[in-house]
Design a protein around this motif. Structure first.
Motif, PDB file in Angstrom:
ATOM      1  N   LYS A  15      -0.611 -10.482   5.923  1.00  0.00           N
ATOM      2  CA  LYS A  15      -1.712 -11.321   5.425  1.00  0.00           C
ATOM      3  C   LYS A  15      -1.602 -11.579   3.926  1.00  0.00           C
ATOM      4  N   GLY A  47      -2.290 -11.448   0.118  1.00  0.00           N
ATOM      5  CA  GLY A  47      -2.902 -10.485  -0.786  1.00  0.00           C
ATOM      6  C   GLY A  47      -2.614  -9.019  -0.486  1.00  0.00           C
ATOM      7  N   VAL A  48      -1.930  -8.749   0.640  1.00  0.00           N
ATOM      8  CA  VAL A  48      -1.674  -7.336   0.970  1.00  0.00           C
ATOM      9  C   VAL A  48      -0.588  -6.727   0.076  1.00  0.00           C
ATOM     10  N   GLY A  49       0.286  -7.593  -0.458  1.00  0.00           N
ATOM     11  CA  GLY A  49       1.343  -7.099  -1.347  1.00  0.00           C
ATOM     12  C   GLY A  49       2.763  -7.429  -0.872  1.00  0.00           C
ATOM     13  N   LYS A  50       2.910  -8.526  -0.121  1.00  0.00           N
ATOM     14  CA  LYS A  50       4.249  -8.917   0.373  1.00  0.00           C
ATOM     15  C   LYS A  50       5.220  -9.170  -0.779  1.00  0.00           C
ATOM     16  N   THR A  51       4.755  -9.968  -1.746  1.00  0.00           N
ATOM     17  CA  THR A  51       5.635 -10.332  -2.857  1.00  0.00           C
ATOM     18  C   THR A  51       6.009  -9.092  -3.665  1.00  0.00           C
ATOM     19  N   THR A  52       5.020  -8.258  -3.949  1.00  0.00           N
ATOM     20  CA  THR A  52       5.248  -7.025  -4.703  1.00  0.00           C
ATOM     21  C   THR A  52       6.244  -6.129  -3.962  1.00  0.00           C
ATOM     22  N   ASN A  96       0.148  -0.477   2.217  1.00  0.00           N
ATOM     23  CA  ASN A  96       0.065  -0.639   0.765  1.00  0.00           C
ATOM     24  C   ASN A  96      -1.383  -0.504   0.277  1.00  0.00           C
ATOM     25  N   GLN A  97      -1.498  -0.261  -1.013  1.00  0.00           N
ATOM     26  CA  GLN A  97      -2.809  -0.191  -1.676  1.00  0.00           C
ATOM     27  C   GLN A  97      -3.728   0.829  -1.011  1.00  0.00           C
ATOM     28  N   ALA A 100       0.300   3.991  -2.743  1.00  0.00           N
ATOM     29  CA  ALA A 100      -1.057   4.134  -3.268  1.00  0.00           C
ATOM     30  C   ALA A 100      -1.511   2.873  -3.994  1.00  0.00           C
ATOM     31  N   LEU A 101      -2.798   2.680  -4.013  1.00  0.00           N
ATOM     32  CA  LEU A 101      -3.402   1.635  -4.829  1.00  0.00           C
ATOM     33  C   LEU A 101      -3.328   2.112  -6.280  1.00  0.00           C
ATOM     34  N   THR A 102      -2.629   1.366  -7.107  1.00  0.00           N
ATOM     35  CA  THR A 102      -2.496   1.789  -8.498  1.00  0.00           C
ATOM     36  C   THR A 102      -3.589   1.128  -9.337  1.00  0.00           C
ATOM     37  N   GLU A 133      -1.893  -3.240 -12.116  1.00  0.00           N
ATOM     38  CA  GLU A 133      -1.074  -4.038 -11.200  1.00  0.00           C
ATOM     39  C   GLU A 133       0.402  -3.706 -11.400  1.00  0.00           C
ATOM     40  N   PRO A 134       1.131  -3.462 -10.312  1.00  0.00           N
ATOM     41  CA  PRO A 134       2.561  -3.151 -10.453  1.00  0.00           C
ATOM     42  C   PRO A 134       3.385  -4.411 -10.745  1.00  0.00           C
TER      43      PRO A 134
HETATM   44  N1  LIG Z   1       0.065  -0.792  -4.536  1.00  0.00           N
HETATM   45  C1  LIG Z   1      -0.612  -1.655  -5.291  1.00  0.00           C
HETATM   46  N2  LIG Z   1      -1.529  -1.202  -6.173  1.00  0.00           N
HETATM   47  C2  LIG Z   1      -2.231  -2.053  -6.945  1.00  0.00           C
HETATM   48  N3  LIG Z   1      -2.097  -3.371  -6.921  1.00  0.00           N
HETATM   49  C3  LIG Z   1      -1.186  -3.911  -6.073  1.00  0.00           C
HETATM   50  C4  LIG Z   1      -0.390  -3.080  -5.221  1.00  0.00           C
HETATM   51  N4  LIG Z   1       0.425  -3.898  -4.505  1.00  0.00           N
HETATM   52  C5  LIG Z   1       0.157  -5.159  -4.883  1.00  0.00           C
HETATM   53  N5  LIG Z   1      -0.809  -5.185  -5.825  1.00  0.00           N
HETATM   54  C6  LIG Z   1      -1.399  -6.367  -6.483  1.00  0.00           C
HETATM   55  O1  LIG Z   1      -2.135  -7.096  -5.497  1.00  0.00           O
HETATM   56  C7  LIG Z   1      -2.050  -8.499  -5.712  1.00  0.00           C
HETATM   57  C8  LIG Z   1      -1.461  -9.189  -4.480  1.00  0.00           C
HETATM   58  O2  LIG Z   1      -0.118  -8.760  -4.302  1.00  0.00           O
HETATM   59  P1  LIG Z   1       1.020  -9.748  -3.799  1.00  0.00           P
HETATM   60  O3  LIG Z   1       2.276  -8.974  -3.780  1.00  0.00           O
HETATM   61  O4  LIG Z   1       1.000 -11.023  -4.565  1.00  0.00           O
HETATM   62  O5  LIG Z   1       0.507 -10.037  -2.298  1.00  0.00           O
HETATM   63  P2  LIG Z   1       0.970 -11.155  -1.240  1.00  0.00           P
HETATM   64  O6  LIG Z   1       2.335 -11.617  -1.612  1.00  0.00           O
HETATM   65  O7  LIG Z   1       0.915 -10.450   0.071  1.00  0.00           O
HETATM   66  O8  LIG Z   1      -0.054 -12.247  -1.313  1.00  0.00           O
HETATM   67  C9  LIG Z   1      -1.191  -8.662  -6.946  1.00  0.00           C
HETATM   68  O9  LIG Z   1      -2.038  -8.783  -8.058  1.00  0.00           O
HETATM   69  C10 LIG Z   1      -0.386  -7.373  -7.002  1.00  0.00           C
HETATM   70  O10 LIG Z   1       0.025  -7.039  -8.337  1.00  0.00           O
END
Ligand SMILES: Nc1ncnc2c1ncn2[C@@H]1O[C@H](COP(=O)(O)OP(=O)(O)O)[C@@H](O)[C@H]1O
Ligand SMILES: [Mg+2]
Length: 311
Positions: free
Chosen positions: A27, A29-34, A264-265, A291-293, A296-297
Protein backbone atom coordinates in the motif's frame (compact mmCIF):
# COMPACT_ATOMS: atom_id res chain seq x y z
CA UNK A 1 15.72 -17.71 15.75
CA UNK A 2 14.53 -14.29 16.75
CA UNK A 3 17.28 -12.09 18.10
CA UNK A 4 15.75 -9.86 20.68
CA UNK A 5 17.42 -6.89 22.25
CA UNK A 6 16.73 -3.29 23.13
CA UNK A 7 13.25 -3.01 24.53
CA UNK A 8 12.36 -6.56 23.54
CA UNK A 9 12.19 -5.76 19.83
CA UNK A 10 13.89 -8.05 17.40
CA UNK A 11 16.50 -6.73 15.02
CA UNK A 12 16.69 -8.42 11.61
CA UNK A 13 19.17 -8.47 8.79
CA UNK A 14 17.99 -7.87 5.23
CA UNK A 15 18.19 -11.26 3.46
CA UNK A 16 20.03 -11.43 0.13
CA UNK A 17 17.63 -14.06 -1.27
CA UNK A 18 18.32 -15.78 -4.57
CA UNK A 19 16.08 -13.83 -6.97
CA UNK A 20 18.01 -11.60 -9.38
CA UNK A 21 15.02 -9.26 -9.78
CA UNK A 22 13.36 -7.97 -6.63
CA UNK A 23 10.12 -5.96 -6.69
CA UNK A 24 8.72 -4.07 -3.72
CA UNK A 25 4.95 -4.02 -3.35
CA UNK A 26 2.38 -2.83 -0.86
CA UNK A 27 0.00 0.00 0.00
CA UNK A 28 0.96 3.65 -0.42
CA UNK A 29 3.00 5.06 2.46
CA UNK A 30 4.02 1.76 4.06
CA UNK A 31 7.66 2.27 3.03
CA UNK A 32 8.15 0.52 -0.35
CA UNK A 33 10.52 3.16 -1.67
CA UNK A 34 12.49 3.32 1.58
CA UNK A 35 12.77 -0.49 1.70
CA UNK A 36 13.68 -0.79 -1.99
CA UNK A 37 16.53 1.67 -1.33
CA UNK A 38 17.63 -0.02 1.93
CA UNK A 39 17.59 -3.52 0.39
CA UNK A 40 19.42 -2.39 -2.77
CA UNK A 41 22.06 -0.72 -0.61
CA UNK A 42 22.47 -3.90 1.40
CA UNK A 43 22.86 -6.02 -1.79
CA UNK A 44 25.50 -3.58 -3.09
CA UNK A 45 27.31 -3.47 0.28
CA UNK A 46 27.51 -7.27 0.09
CA UNK A 47 29.33 -7.02 -3.24
CA UNK A 48 26.45 -7.48 -5.69
CA UNK A 49 26.29 -5.09 -8.66
CA UNK A 50 22.86 -3.60 -8.12
CA UNK A 51 20.57 -1.35 -10.15
CA UNK A 52 17.74 0.32 -8.26
CA UNK A 53 15.00 1.50 -10.63
CA UNK A 54 11.68 3.21 -10.09
CA UNK A 55 8.67 2.31 -12.24
CA UNK A 56 6.28 4.46 -10.25
CA UNK A 57 5.71 7.58 -12.42
CA UNK A 58 5.63 9.58 -9.15
CA UNK A 59 9.32 8.88 -8.50
CA UNK A 60 10.66 9.26 -4.96
CA UNK A 61 13.82 7.14 -4.93
CA UNK A 62 15.94 10.29 -5.16
CA UNK A 63 14.19 11.61 -2.04
CA UNK A 64 14.92 8.40 -0.13
CA UNK A 65 18.59 8.38 -1.21
CA UNK A 66 18.82 12.16 -0.72
CA UNK A 67 20.39 12.70 -4.12
CA UNK A 68 19.20 13.85 -7.53
CA UNK A 69 18.48 10.99 -9.96
CA UNK A 70 17.53 11.00 -13.61
CA UNK A 71 16.67 9.04 -16.72
CA UNK A 72 20.16 7.49 -16.86
CA UNK A 73 21.58 5.38 -14.01
CA UNK A 74 23.49 7.46 -11.44
CA UNK A 75 26.26 5.78 -9.41
CA UNK A 76 25.36 5.88 -5.73
CA UNK A 77 28.05 3.70 -4.11
CA UNK A 78 30.81 1.45 -5.45
CA UNK A 79 28.30 -1.17 -6.59
CA UNK A 80 24.94 0.63 -6.50
CA UNK A 81 23.32 2.59 -9.32
CA UNK A 82 19.89 4.20 -9.29
CA UNK A 83 17.57 5.41 -12.00
CA UNK A 84 14.26 7.26 -12.30
CA UNK A 85 13.21 6.72 -15.93
CA UNK A 86 11.38 9.53 -17.69
CA UNK A 87 8.01 7.97 -18.62
CA UNK A 88 7.08 10.67 -21.15
CA UNK A 89 10.42 10.34 -22.92
CA UNK A 90 10.01 6.55 -23.00
CA UNK A 91 6.55 6.99 -24.51
CA UNK A 92 7.80 9.46 -27.16
CA UNK A 93 10.70 7.17 -28.07
CA UNK A 94 8.35 4.27 -28.41
CA UNK A 95 5.83 6.11 -30.61
CA UNK A 96 8.66 7.43 -32.79
CA UNK A 97 10.17 3.98 -33.16
CA UNK A 98 6.89 2.40 -34.20
CA UNK A 99 6.18 5.30 -36.58
CA UNK A 100 9.59 4.85 -38.21
CA UNK A 101 9.04 1.11 -38.53
CA UNK A 102 5.67 1.70 -40.14
CA UNK A 103 7.05 4.30 -42.57
CA UNK A 104 9.73 1.84 -43.62
CA UNK A 105 7.69 -1.26 -43.79
CA UNK A 106 4.32 -0.19 -45.13
CA UNK A 107 3.09 1.27 -48.42
CA UNK A 108 2.18 4.94 -48.35
CA UNK A 109 -1.57 4.39 -48.67
CA UNK A 110 -1.74 2.61 -45.38
CA UNK A 111 0.37 5.08 -43.36
CA UNK A 112 -2.46 7.51 -42.45
CA UNK A 113 -4.44 4.60 -40.99
CA UNK A 114 -1.40 3.36 -39.09
CA UNK A 115 -0.65 6.78 -37.73
CA UNK A 116 -4.28 7.22 -36.59
CA UNK A 117 -4.02 3.83 -34.92
CA UNK A 118 -0.77 4.88 -33.25
CA UNK A 119 -2.09 8.25 -32.04
CA UNK A 120 -5.10 6.52 -30.60
CA UNK A 121 -2.93 3.94 -28.86
CA UNK A 122 -0.46 6.55 -27.58
CA UNK A 123 -3.26 8.61 -26.00
CA UNK A 124 -4.64 5.57 -24.18
CA UNK A 125 -3.82 5.14 -20.51
CA UNK A 126 -2.11 1.82 -21.13
CA UNK A 127 0.57 3.22 -23.40
CA UNK A 128 2.64 5.23 -20.87
CA UNK A 129 2.51 2.27 -18.55
CA UNK A 130 3.51 -0.13 -21.28
CA UNK A 131 6.35 2.23 -22.34
CA UNK A 132 7.70 2.01 -18.77
CA UNK A 133 7.13 -1.73 -18.81
CA UNK A 134 9.06 -1.90 -22.10
CA UNK A 135 11.90 -0.08 -20.46
CA UNK A 136 11.84 -2.49 -17.55
CA UNK A 137 11.86 -5.45 -19.97
CA UNK A 138 14.93 -3.98 -21.69
CA UNK A 139 16.59 -3.51 -18.31
CA UNK A 140 15.74 -7.08 -17.35
CA UNK A 141 17.76 -8.23 -20.38
CA UNK A 142 20.83 -6.64 -18.72
CA UNK A 143 20.50 -9.17 -15.86
CA UNK A 144 22.74 -11.04 -15.10
CA UNK A 145 25.34 -9.66 -17.62
CA UNK A 146 25.45 -6.15 -16.17
CA UNK A 147 23.63 -6.51 -12.89
CA UNK A 148 23.59 -9.18 -10.19
CA UNK A 149 20.46 -7.62 -8.73
CA UNK A 150 17.74 -5.43 -10.21
CA UNK A 151 15.64 -3.81 -7.49
CA UNK A 152 12.34 -2.32 -8.62
CA UNK A 153 10.46 0.32 -6.64
CA UNK A 154 7.15 -0.45 -8.25
CA UNK A 155 3.74 1.09 -8.58
CA UNK A 156 0.81 -0.81 -7.00
CA UNK A 157 0.05 -4.52 -7.25
CA UNK A 158 -2.30 -4.10 -10.22
CA UNK A 159 0.56 -2.64 -12.22
CA UNK A 160 2.73 -5.68 -11.48
CA UNK A 161 -0.04 -8.03 -12.53
CA UNK A 162 -0.54 -6.12 -15.79
CA UNK A 163 3.16 -6.51 -16.58
CA UNK A 164 2.66 -10.26 -16.73
CA UNK A 165 -0.22 -9.86 -19.16
CA UNK A 166 1.39 -7.45 -21.61
CA UNK A 167 2.23 -10.20 -24.13
CA UNK A 168 -1.46 -11.04 -24.46
CA UNK A 169 -2.39 -7.34 -24.68
CA UNK A 170 -0.08 -6.86 -27.62
CA UNK A 171 -1.62 -9.70 -29.62
CA UNK A 172 -4.77 -7.85 -30.83
CA UNK A 173 -2.60 -4.96 -31.99
CA UNK A 174 -0.33 -7.23 -34.01
CA UNK A 175 -3.39 -8.90 -35.52
CA UNK A 176 -4.99 -5.54 -36.32
CA UNK A 177 -1.90 -4.42 -38.18
CA UNK A 178 -1.71 -7.77 -39.95
CA UNK A 179 -5.26 -7.31 -41.24
CA UNK A 180 -4.50 -3.76 -42.42
CA UNK A 181 -1.42 -5.06 -44.08
CA UNK A 182 -3.25 -7.82 -45.93
CA UNK A 183 -5.85 -5.34 -47.14
CA UNK A 184 -3.12 -3.07 -48.47
CA UNK A 185 -1.50 -5.99 -50.24
CA UNK A 186 -4.79 -6.86 -51.91
CA UNK A 187 -5.50 -3.26 -52.89
CA UNK A 188 -2.13 -2.48 -54.33
CA UNK A 189 0.44 -5.22 -54.72
CA UNK A 190 2.63 -2.91 -56.75
CA UNK A 191 2.97 -0.37 -53.90
CA UNK A 192 4.15 -3.14 -51.62
CA UNK A 193 6.89 -4.04 -54.09
CA UNK A 194 7.97 -0.40 -54.36
CA UNK A 195 8.07 -0.09 -50.58
CA UNK A 196 10.50 -2.99 -50.55
CA UNK A 197 8.23 -5.33 -48.65
CA UNK A 198 7.45 -8.86 -49.61
CA UNK A 199 3.93 -9.90 -50.53
CA UNK A 200 4.02 -12.71 -48.04
CA UNK A 201 2.82 -11.24 -44.78
CA UNK A 202 5.02 -13.89 -43.16
CA UNK A 203 8.18 -11.95 -43.95
CA UNK A 204 6.80 -8.49 -43.56
CA UNK A 205 9.44 -6.44 -41.70
CA UNK A 206 6.98 -4.53 -39.51
CA UNK A 207 5.01 -7.61 -38.54
CA UNK A 208 8.26 -9.46 -37.94
CA UNK A 209 9.28 -6.68 -35.53
CA UNK A 210 5.96 -6.79 -33.72
CA UNK A 211 6.10 -10.55 -33.45
CA UNK A 212 9.67 -10.25 -32.15
CA UNK A 213 8.48 -7.74 -29.58
CA UNK A 214 5.73 -10.07 -28.49
CA UNK A 215 8.22 -12.91 -28.13
CA UNK A 216 10.41 -10.62 -26.01
CA UNK A 217 7.47 -9.82 -23.75
CA UNK A 218 6.69 -13.51 -23.46
CA UNK A 219 10.29 -14.17 -22.46
CA UNK A 220 10.08 -11.38 -19.91
CA UNK A 221 6.79 -12.71 -18.52
CA UNK A 222 8.47 -16.10 -18.05
CA UNK A 223 11.47 -14.49 -16.33
CA UNK A 224 9.17 -12.47 -14.07
CA UNK A 225 7.80 -15.78 -12.86
CA UNK A 226 11.18 -17.55 -12.59
CA UNK A 227 13.90 -15.03 -11.69
CA UNK A 228 11.90 -12.42 -9.82
CA UNK A 229 10.33 -12.14 -6.41
CA UNK A 230 8.05 -9.61 -4.80
CA UNK A 231 8.89 -8.41 -1.30
CA UNK A 232 5.68 -7.11 0.20
CA UNK A 233 5.92 -4.29 2.71
CA UNK A 234 3.25 -3.64 5.31
CA UNK A 235 2.77 -1.78 8.56
CA UNK A 236 1.30 -3.54 11.62
CA UNK A 237 -2.36 -2.55 11.22
CA UNK A 238 -5.29 -4.89 10.74
CA UNK A 239 -6.60 -3.24 7.59
CA UNK A 240 -3.16 -3.18 6.03
CA UNK A 241 -2.65 -6.86 6.88
CA UNK A 242 -6.01 -7.71 5.25
CA UNK A 243 -5.04 -5.86 2.08
CA UNK A 244 -1.55 -7.37 2.02
CA UNK A 245 -3.08 -10.81 2.39
CA UNK A 246 -5.23 -10.20 -0.73
CA UNK A 247 -2.28 -8.81 -2.70
CA UNK A 248 -0.19 -11.84 -1.74
CA UNK A 249 -2.89 -14.21 -2.98
CA UNK A 250 -3.33 -12.36 -6.28
CA UNK A 251 0.39 -12.24 -6.95
CA UNK A 252 0.82 -15.92 -6.19
CA UNK A 253 -2.17 -16.88 -8.35
CA UNK A 254 -0.60 -14.93 -11.22
CA UNK A 255 2.58 -16.95 -10.78
CA UNK A 256 4.81 -14.46 -8.97
CA UNK A 257 7.14 -15.68 -6.23
CA UNK A 258 6.76 -13.94 -2.89
CA UNK A 259 9.97 -13.14 -1.04
CA UNK A 260 10.57 -11.99 2.49
CA UNK A 261 7.77 -9.85 3.89
CA UNK A 262 8.84 -6.60 5.56
CA UNK A 263 6.86 -5.42 8.59
CA UNK A 264 7.82 -1.78 8.64
CA UNK A 265 7.28 1.14 11.01
CA UNK A 266 6.71 -1.11 14.02
CA UNK A 267 6.02 1.16 17.02
CA UNK A 268 7.32 0.37 20.52
CA UNK A 269 3.77 -0.18 21.74
CA UNK A 270 2.76 -2.49 18.90
CA UNK A 271 -0.02 -4.99 19.58
CA UNK A 272 1.95 -8.27 19.94
CA UNK A 273 -1.10 -10.29 18.89
CA UNK A 274 -1.17 -8.50 15.57
CA UNK A 275 2.55 -9.08 15.01
CA UNK A 276 2.00 -12.79 15.70
CA UNK A 277 -0.78 -12.82 13.09
CA UNK A 278 1.54 -11.25 10.52
CA UNK A 279 4.33 -13.73 11.25
CA UNK A 280 1.94 -16.67 11.05
CA UNK A 281 0.32 -15.50 7.82
CA UNK A 282 3.71 -15.11 6.13
CA UNK A 283 5.60 -17.92 7.87
CA UNK A 284 6.33 -19.52 4.49
CA UNK A 285 7.95 -16.37 3.07
CA UNK A 286 9.65 -15.31 6.28
CA UNK A 287 9.28 -11.85 7.78
CA UNK A 288 11.63 -9.13 8.92
CA UNK A 289 10.71 -6.26 11.20
CA UNK A 290 11.76 -2.66 11.07
CA UNK A 291 11.03 -0.23 13.90
CA UNK A 292 9.31 3.08 13.40
CA UNK A 293 12.15 5.57 13.70
CA UNK A 294 11.68 9.06 15.09
CA UNK A 295 13.63 10.58 12.23
CA UNK A 296 12.66 9.74 8.64
CA UNK A 297 15.22 7.27 7.26
CA UNK A 298 16.55 9.44 4.44
CA UNK A 299 20.05 9.23 2.94
CA UNK A 300 22.58 6.37 2.83
CA UNK A 301 23.62 6.43 6.50
CA UNK A 302 20.05 6.39 7.78
CA UNK A 303 19.10 3.63 5.31
CA UNK A 304 22.08 1.51 6.43
CA UNK A 305 21.09 2.02 10.05
CA UNK A 306 17.57 0.72 9.40
CA UNK A 307 18.83 -2.84 9.54
CA UNK A 308 22.23 -4.17 10.46
CA UNK A 309 24.41 -4.44 7.39
CA UNK A 310 26.93 -6.91 8.70
CA UNK A 311 26.56 -10.63 8.20
N1 LIG B 1 10.82 2.52 9.48
C1 LIG B 1 10.45 3.78 9.27
N2 LIG B 1 10.45 4.65 10.30
C2 LIG B 1 10.07 5.93 10.13
N3 LIG B 1 9.68 6.45 8.97
C3 LIG B 1 9.67 5.64 7.88
C4 LIG B 1 10.06 4.27 7.97
N4 LIG B 1 9.95 3.73 6.73
C5 LIG B 1 9.52 4.70 5.91
N5 LIG B 1 9.35 5.86 6.58
C6 LIG B 1 8.87 7.15 6.05
O1 LIG B 1 7.50 6.99 5.68
C7 LIG B 1 7.18 7.75 4.52
C8 LIG B 1 6.66 6.84 3.41
O2 LIG B 1 7.69 5.96 3.00
P1 LIG B 1 7.89 5.53 1.48
O3 LIG B 1 9.07 4.66 1.43
O4 LIG B 1 7.86 6.72 0.59
O5 LIG B 1 6.54 4.68 1.25
P2 LIG B 1 5.87 4.14 -0.11
O6 LIG B 1 6.92 4.09 -1.16
O7 LIG B 1 5.33 2.81 0.26
O8 LIG B 1 4.77 5.11 -0.44
C9 LIG B 1 8.46 8.46 4.14
O9 LIG B 1 8.44 9.74 4.71
C10 LIG B 1 9.55 7.60 4.77
O10 LIG B 1 10.74 8.35 5.07
MG1 LIG C 1 7.03 4.96 -3.08
Amino acid sequence: MLLRFGRGRRKDTIPLGDAAIVFFGGKGGVGKTTMAAAHALRFADQGLRTLLISTDPAHSLGDALAMPLGDKPVQVTERLWAREPDADAALRRRVRRIGDDAAQALPREILPAVSRHLEHAAAGPGMAESALADLLMDTMEEVPEHWDRLVVDSAPTGHLLRLLHLPELLTPWVQGLARQRERAVDADRFAVGVAGGSQESGDDPLLEKLHARRRKLERAATRLRQDAEVRLVLVPRRMVLAETDRAARELMEAGFRLGTVVVNQVPDDVDPGLLTQVHERFAEQGTIEEALTTKEPIGLDALRELMPHSG
